[in-house]
Design a protein around this motif. Structure first.
Motif, short mmCIF file in Angstrom:
data_model
loop_
_atom_site.label_atom_id
_atom_site.label_comp_id
_atom_site.label_asym_id
_atom_site.label_seq_id
_atom_site.Cartn_x
_atom_site.Cartn_y
_atom_site.Cartn_z
N ARG A 1 38.00 34.85 39.43
CA ARG A 1 36.64 34.42 39.04
C ARG A 1 35.60 34.71 40.12
O ARG A 1 34.39 34.64 39.87
CB ARG A 1 36.63 32.93 38.66
N ALA A 2 36.06 35.05 41.33
CA ALA A 2 35.11 35.44 42.38
C ALA A 2 34.50 36.81 42.12
O ALA A 2 33.51 37.17 42.77
CB ALA A 2 35.81 35.42 43.74
N CYS A 3 35.07 37.57 41.20
CA CYS A 3 34.53 38.88 40.85
C CYS A 3 33.30 38.71 39.97
O CYS A 3 33.36 38.03 38.94
CB CYS A 3 35.58 39.72 40.14
N SER A 4 32.20 39.34 40.35
CA SER A 4 30.96 39.23 39.57
C SER A 4 30.92 40.22 38.42
O SER A 4 30.05 40.15 37.56
CB SER A 4 29.75 39.45 40.48
N THR B 1 40.53 45.23 41.48
CA THR B 1 41.51 44.37 42.13
C THR B 1 42.56 43.94 41.12
O THR B 1 42.24 43.46 40.03
CB THR B 1 40.82 43.13 42.73
N ARG C 1 36.11 40.85 34.04
CA ARG C 1 37.41 40.27 34.40
C ARG C 1 38.34 40.39 33.20
O ARG C 1 37.95 40.09 32.07
CB ARG C 1 37.26 38.82 34.82
N ASP D 1 40.59 41.39 47.55
CA ASP D 1 39.56 40.37 47.42
C ASP D 1 38.75 40.61 46.15
O ASP D 1 38.02 41.60 46.07
CB ASP D 1 38.65 40.41 48.65
N PRO D 2 38.84 39.72 45.16
CA PRO D 2 38.09 39.95 43.92
C PRO D 2 36.58 39.95 44.12
O PRO D 2 35.86 40.60 43.35
CB PRO D 2 38.52 38.78 43.03
N SER D 3 36.09 39.25 45.15
CA SER D 3 34.64 39.20 45.35
C SER D 3 34.08 40.55 45.77
O SER D 3 32.88 40.79 45.65
CB SER D 3 34.28 38.14 46.40
N ALA D 4 34.95 41.44 46.25
CA ALA D 4 34.52 42.78 46.65
C ALA D 4 34.83 43.83 45.59
O ALA D 4 34.62 45.02 45.83
CB ALA D 4 35.20 43.17 47.97
#
Length: 253
Positions: free
Chosen positions: A115-118, A67, A121, A95-98
């Motif tokens: 920061r939603a990315c696990s 992303t 980063r 969407d960073p979480s995806a």
């Protein structure tokens, strides 16, 4: 450009073989006064280093999603071509979480979203000449620290399939082959007629139209781009002067 080019990375390779010294991306930020000009060779070097960072340090593989929470900027263009070189999906504003990797600019809202990315980063300071953060954001690798030590040549571990997803922008997915085909087909509509064409683009990178005018179409036609951030701060006289000084042949804004 060669008729056999099937991915954006192929287009860059052809441009490098044809005329490595010609300008490819000239970037202005009219909020800061920054101007950076990158030849094909310099741009390709940044792309190779960034692709090596993705492949070797961030451990991405073909099909992974990166992303990009970045504005229209020369470093964003580098990341788009680096993703194409590795075979990962560049998800612009996604969407960073995806995502498997999130890449953010320095704006607090972008950093908070990333920061939603696990996964890993990376943050870009977007300072003149690719400068570092004075203090890197917590939880992020500083791109300007990580990229200089990467190799100047890039070879993907696995061949990039041009029919696989390569780009997502404004909710639309494109394969690498589709990016190349659309860039070529739409270039005449933008006024890009071949080598020597030079487009000034003030369009953001959050739509296909902005990405095409600001990167893919000039790359696909052997042209070049004057990529302008915060162009609305420029008055008509200053814009006319830039068009003349940069030998611009067409404007997208």
């Amino acid at each position: 450009m060669n008729a056999t080019d099937r991915t954006p990375a192929d287009l860059l390779s052809s441009a490098l073989a044809a005329d490595p010294g010609r300008p490819l991306v000239t970037f202005y930020d009219d909020a800061t006064g920054e101007r950076v000009e990158l030849s094909v060779a310099t741009f390709a070097n940044w792309v190779a280093k960034t692709a090596n960072l993705l492949q070797d340090e961030l451990s991405v593989e073909p099909g992974d999603r990166v992303t990009l929470l970045l504005p229209a900027h020369w470093q964003t263009a580098v990341w788009l071509l680096a993703c194409a070189s590795v075979g990962v999906v560049a998800d612009v504003g996604g969407d960073p979480s995806a995502a498997d990797v999130a890449v953010s600019g320095p704006e607090p809202e972008s950093l908070d979203a990333a920061r939603a990315c696990s996964g890993p980063r990376v943050a870009l300071a977007l300072r003149p000449l690719g400068g570092r953060f004075p203090q890197p954001p917590e939880g992020f690798a500083d791109y300007a620290v990580e990229v200089p030590g990467q190799g100047d040549r890039f070879v993907p571990y696995a061949p990039v399939d041009p029919e696989e997803p390569a780009l997502i922008v404004a909710g639309r997915e494109f394969s690498g082959a589709e990016v190349v085909e659309r860039a070529r087909a739409e270039a005449p509509e933008l006024g890009l007629t071949g080598p020597g064409s030079r487009i000034l683009s003030g369009l953001p990178y959050d739509t296909w139209e902005g990405l095409n005018a600001g990167l893919y179409a000039p790359l696909a036609t052997g042209g070049s781009v004057v990529l302008c951030r915060n162009l609305d701060r420029l008055d008509a006289h200053a814009l006319d002067r830039r068009v003349e000084n940069e030998r611009v042949t067409v404007i997208a804004r």
